[in-house]
Design a protein around this motif. Structure first.
Motif, PDB file in Angstrom:
ATOM      1  N   ILE A  82     -44.972 -40.843 -55.790  1.00 16.07           N
ATOM      2  CA  ILE A  82     -44.560 -39.442 -55.902  1.00 16.07           C
ATOM      3  C   ILE A  82     -43.241 -39.310 -55.147  1.00 16.07           C
ATOM      4  O   ILE A  82     -43.109 -39.809 -54.021  1.00 16.07           O
ATOM      5  N   TRP A  83     -42.251 -38.690 -55.770  1.00 16.22           N
ATOM      6  CA  TRP A  83     -40.941 -38.521 -55.153  1.00 16.22           C
ATOM      7  C   TRP A  83     -41.043 -37.556 -53.975  1.00 16.22           C
ATOM      8  O   TRP A  83     -41.529 -36.443 -54.108  1.00 16.22           O
ATOM      9  N   ARG A  84     -40.593 -38.009 -52.822  1.00 16.00           N
ATOM     10  CA  ARG A  84     -40.610 -37.192 -51.605  1.00 16.00           C
ATOM     11  C   ARG A  84     -39.211 -37.106 -50.991  1.00 16.00           C
ATOM     12  O   ARG A  84     -39.070 -37.004 -49.775  1.00 16.00           O
ATOM     13  N   GLY A  85     -38.193 -37.220 -51.835  1.00 13.25           N
ATOM     14  CA  GLY A  85     -36.826 -37.107 -51.360  1.00 13.25           C
ATOM     15  C   GLY A  85     -36.106 -38.427 -51.171  1.00 13.25           C
ATOM     16  O   GLY A  85     -34.927 -38.462 -50.845  1.00 13.25           O
ATOM     17  N   GLY A  86     -36.814 -39.542 -51.339  1.00 12.81           N
ATOM     18  CA  GLY A  86     -36.184 -40.853 -51.269  1.00 12.81           C
ATOM     19  C   GLY A  86     -36.222 -41.525 -49.912  1.00 12.81           C
ATOM     20  O   GLY A  86     -35.683 -42.617 -49.751  1.00 12.81           O
ATOM     21  N   THR A  87     -36.864 -40.909 -48.941  1.00 15.73           N
ATOM     22  CA  THR A  87     -36.883 -41.491 -47.591  1.00 15.73           C
ATOM     23  C   THR A  87     -38.267 -42.003 -47.198  1.00 15.73           C
ATOM     24  O   THR A  87     -38.497 -42.342 -46.043  1.00 15.73           O
ATOM     25  N   SER A  88     -39.185 -42.069 -48.164  1.00 16.26           N
ATOM     26  CA  SER A  88     -40.562 -42.493 -47.867  1.00 16.26           C
ATOM     27  C   SER A  88     -40.934 -43.795 -48.567  1.00 16.26           C
ATOM     28  O   SER A  88     -42.090 -44.012 -48.902  1.00 16.26           O
ATOM     29  N   GLY A  89     -39.940 -44.634 -48.830  1.00 13.23           N
ATOM     30  CA  GLY A  89     -40.203 -45.929 -49.462  1.00 13.23           C
ATOM     31  C   GLY A  89     -40.438 -45.862 -50.954  1.00 13.23           C
ATOM     32  O   GLY A  89     -40.968 -46.812 -51.545  1.00 13.23           O
ATOM     33  N   GLU A  90     -40.028 -44.765 -51.583  1.00 12.76           N
ATOM     34  CA  GLU A  90     -40.294 -44.591 -53.011  1.00 12.76           C
ATOM     35  C   GLU A  90     -39.650 -45.671 -53.876  1.00 12.76           C
ATOM     36  O   GLU A  90     -40.260 -46.167 -54.817  1.00 12.76           O
ATOM     37  N   ASP A  91     -38.406 -46.059 -53.553  1.00 11.72           N
ATOM     38  CA  ASP A  91     -37.716 -47.077 -54.362  1.00 11.72           C
ATOM     39  C   ASP A  91     -38.494 -48.388 -54.365  1.00 11.72           C
ATOM     40  O   ASP A  91     -38.716 -48.987 -55.422  1.00 11.72           O
ATOM     41  N   GLU A  92     -38.905 -48.844 -53.203  1.00 10.25           N
ATOM     42  CA  GLU A  92     -39.637 -50.117 -53.112  1.00 10.25           C
ATOM     43  C   GLU A  92     -41.001 -50.014 -53.794  1.00 10.25           C
ATOM     44  O   GLU A  92     -41.439 -50.952 -54.462  1.00 10.25           O
ATOM     45  N   MET A  93     -41.675 -48.883 -53.639  1.00 12.38           N
ATOM     46  CA  MET A  93     -42.977 -48.723 -54.313  1.00 12.38           C
ATOM     47  C   MET A  93     -42.809 -48.763 -55.826  1.00 12.38           C
ATOM     48  O   MET A  93     -43.609 -49.381 -56.525  1.00 12.38           O
ATOM     49  N   LEU A  94     -41.752 -48.128 -56.349  1.00 13.66           N
ATOM     50  CA  LEU A  94     -41.508 -48.159 -57.792  1.00 13.66           C
ATOM     51  C   LEU A  94     -41.157 -49.583 -58.234  1.00 13.66           C
ATOM     52  O   LEU A  94     -41.666 -50.064 -59.251  1.00 13.66           O
ATOM     53  N   ALA A  95     -40.328 -50.266 -57.470  1.00 18.49           N
ATOM     54  CA  ALA A  95     -39.976 -51.652 -57.801  1.00 18.49           C
ATOM     55  C   ALA A  95     -41.235 -52.517 -57.866  1.00 18.49           C
ATOM     56  O   ALA A  95     -41.383 -53.350 -58.769  1.00 18.49           O
ATOM     57  N   ARG A  96     -42.156 -52.313 -56.932  1.00 14.11           N
ATOM     58  CA  ARG A  96     -43.403 -53.086 -56.925  1.00 14.11           C
ATOM     59  C   ARG A  96     -44.239 -52.815 -58.176  1.00 14.11           C
ATOM     60  O   ARG A  96     -44.942 -53.716 -58.654  1.00 14.11           O
ATOM     61  N   CYS A  97     -44.185 -51.608 -58.715  1.00 10.70           N
ATOM     62  CA  CYS A  97     -44.908 -51.313 -59.964  1.00 10.70           C
ATOM     63  C   CYS A  97     -44.462 -52.265 -61.072  1.00 10.70           C
ATOM     64  O   CYS A  97     -45.293 -52.828 -61.788  1.00 10.70           O
ATOM     65  N   TYR A  98     -43.160 -52.423 -61.215  1.00  7.30           N
ATOM     66  CA  TYR A  98     -42.632 -53.303 -62.256  1.00  7.30           C
ATOM     67  C   TYR A  98     -42.951 -54.767 -61.950  1.00  7.30           C
ATOM     68  O   TYR A  98     -43.426 -55.502 -62.819  1.00  7.30           O
ATOM     69  N   ARG A  99     -42.702 -55.194 -60.707  1.00  7.21           N
ATOM     70  CA  ARG A  99     -42.969 -56.579 -60.311  1.00  7.21           C
ATOM     71  C   ARG A  99     -44.434 -56.947 -60.532  1.00  7.21           C
ATOM     72  O   ARG A  99     -44.744 -57.980 -61.127  1.00  7.21           O
ATOM     73  N   ASN A 100     -45.334 -56.120 -60.033  1.00  5.85           N
ATOM     74  CA  ASN A 100     -46.764 -56.435 -60.123  1.00  5.85           C
ATOM     75  C   ASN A 100     -47.274 -56.360 -61.560  1.00  5.85           C
ATOM     76  O   ASN A 100     -48.133 -57.155 -61.949  1.00  5.85           O
ATOM     77  N   SER A 101     -46.753 -55.444 -62.342  1.00  6.12           N
ATOM     78  CA  SER A 101     -47.140 -55.370 -63.763  1.00  6.12           C
ATOM     79  C   SER A 101     -46.703 -56.625 -64.503  1.00  6.12           C
ATOM     80  O   SER A 101     -47.461 -57.182 -65.313  1.00  6.12           O
TER      81      SER A 101
END
Length: 178
Positions: A82-101
């Motif tokens: 969930i987007w929380r302004g970009g300072t809560s690790g959102e980029d890395e969590m989204l990247a992990r979605c693609y990597r793990n999939s």
């Protein structure tokens, strides 16, 4: 060429005849709105039953089920941030979605896979930012792994289509973004 293995398309992910489609799921994996609801509806009640047995999924992780009534053999469920302004690790969590999939796809013999625009709907992730992350992760993965022959980035609207197309073009002309 590496980028020839990635195609941006506009359309409905549930109609695609690929080995696996990726579901932008919520943590429960029990269905919801947007892509998640459409996939559950198209796959039929058997998908919900299998998802119940998985006991949820943490953000950034991925789990796989059968595709049931979908043209795709598998559904890979991943939970975007969930987007929380970009300072809560959102980029890395989204990247992990693609990597793990993608890792899960390879482990299950998938050679063609379709991704929706993860986290950019109700979760509010900015689509341009999400597109860049998706393209970087997918092309980085494909550089090291040849078993996945085709990745479709499926966009439901024109804005997403333009964002993902631009990100792919930028990657192919300039290489990975910083």
């Amino acid at each position: 060429m590496l980028s020839d293995r990635v195609v941006v398309v506009k359309g409905d992910i549930v109609e695609l005849d690929v080995d696996a489609i990726v579901n932008a799921a919520n943590n429960s994996l029990l269905g919801g709105g947007g892509v998640d609801g459409a996939i559950h509806t198209a796959a039929g009640p058997e998908l919900l039953e299998e998802c119940r047995s998985l006991k949820g999924c943490p953000t950034g992780e991925a789990k796989i089920t059968s595709g049931y009534r979908l043209p795709a053999k598998y559904v890979i469920h991943t939970v975007g941030p969930i987007w929380r302004g970009g300072t809560s690790g959102e980029d890395e969590m989204l990247a992990r979605c693609y990597r793990n999939s993608l890792k899960l796809a390879v482990r299950n013999g998938v050679s063609s896979i379709a991704f929706p625009s993860i986290s950019t709907g109700a979760y509010g992730f900015p689509v341009n930012r999400a597109a860049g992350i998706a393209v970087d992760e997918i092309l980085d993965f494909l550089e090291k792994n040849s078993s996945i022959e085709k990745v479709l980035l499926v966009c439901f609207n024109e804005r997403a289509f333009e964002s993902y197309s631009s990100a792919l073009e930028e990657w192919t002309t300039e290489g990975k973004r910083d």
